[in-house]
Design a protein around this motif. Sequence first.
Motif, PDB file in Angstrom:
ATOM      1  N   LYS A   4       0.859  -1.194   0.000  1.00 12.64           N
ATOM      2  CA  LYS A   4       0.000   0.000   0.000  1.00 12.64           C
ATOM      3  C   LYS A   4       0.892   1.239   0.000  1.00 12.64           C
ATOM      4  CE  LYS A   4      -2.723  -1.352   3.512  1.00 12.64           C
ATOM      5  NZ  LYS A   4      -3.644  -1.103   4.623  1.00 12.64           N
ATOM      6  N   SER A   9      -3.104   0.339  -3.727  1.00  8.21           N
ATOM      7  CA  SER A   9      -2.523  -0.991  -3.579  1.00  8.21           C
ATOM      8  C   SER A   9      -1.796  -1.378  -4.857  1.00  8.21           C
ATOM      9  CB  SER A   9      -3.616  -2.016  -3.290  1.00  8.21           C
ATOM     10  OG  SER A   9      -4.130  -1.792  -2.007  1.00  8.21           O
ATOM     11  N   VAL A  65       4.535  -5.168   4.092  1.00  7.28           N
ATOM     12  CA  VAL A  65       3.234  -5.610   3.572  1.00  7.28           C
ATOM     13  C   VAL A  65       2.166  -5.265   4.611  1.00  7.28           C
ATOM     14  CG1 VAL A  65       1.853  -7.660   3.008  1.00  7.28           C
ATOM     15  CG2 VAL A  65       4.188  -7.445   2.122  1.00  7.28           C
ATOM     16  N   GLY A  66       1.095  -4.657   4.166  1.00  9.24           N
ATOM     17  CA  GLY A  66      -0.009  -4.320   5.076  1.00  9.24           C
ATOM     18  C   GLY A  66       0.170  -2.996   5.798  1.00  9.24           C
ATOM     19  N   ARG A  67       1.316  -2.350   5.621  1.00  7.06           N
ATOM     20  CA  ARG A  67       1.543  -1.049   6.258  1.00  7.06           C
ATOM     21  C   ARG A  67       1.258   0.057   5.240  1.00  7.06           C
ATOM     22  NH1 ARG A  67       6.114  -2.280   9.904  1.00  7.06           N
ATOM     23  NH2 ARG A  67       5.768  -0.204  10.780  1.00  7.06           N
ATOM     24  N   ASN A  68       1.013   1.257   5.755  1.00  5.19           N
ATOM     25  CA  ASN A  68       0.748   2.389   4.867  1.00  5.19           C
ATOM     26  C   ASN A  68       2.045   3.137   4.584  1.00  5.19           C
ATOM     27  OD1 ASN A  68      -2.175   2.342   4.490  1.00  5.19           O
ATOM     28  ND2 ASN A  68      -2.241   2.629   6.711  1.00  5.19           N
TER      29      ASN A  68
END
Length: 158
Positions: A4, A9, A65-68
């Motif tokens: 992200k 994404s 992964v999964g962090r902004n």
Amino acid sequence: MELKINGKSYQVASDAETPLLWVIRDELGMTGTKYGCGLAQCGACSVLVDGVAMRSCVLPAQGVVGRNITTIEAIEADEVGQRVVQAWVKQQVPQCGYCQSGQVVAATALLKQTARPTDEQIVAAMVNLCRCGTYNAIHDAVHELSATAAPAAGGKKA
Ligand code: FES
Ligand code: FES
């Protein structure tokens, strides 16, 4: 992997251990984030990860992964980042500009964490290297941002 970045994404094909810097620059073509030392020393490659400045040259892509992630390309979409850029322009901070993406990211991270940093906190936080020696201008810009920030909620000094 799905990353992200700047509110979007992206499916990326790079190896899990590839430093985030190279995913951003080479695979995704966002070249605002710079390569300086590759050793977590200079800060040219700084990006925000969940609002915290991190050195993307030593950050395996899998680890975010999964962090902004926010790069310099979207820093002005952030209210604090926008103020930082305006202060940088006003103080005419950049010289060659190479280190400045990282400097703006570092200042944004500091001011998101501490809206009104003291001069000591500014000195402690703004440690990215600048071969052009813009350190005084950087300090002045962050000092002004600190002095003009709204007081923290409840009157608490941040
Ligand atoms: S390039 Fe990452 S800290 Fe220098
Ligand atoms: S402005 Fe040139 S390296 Fe910092």
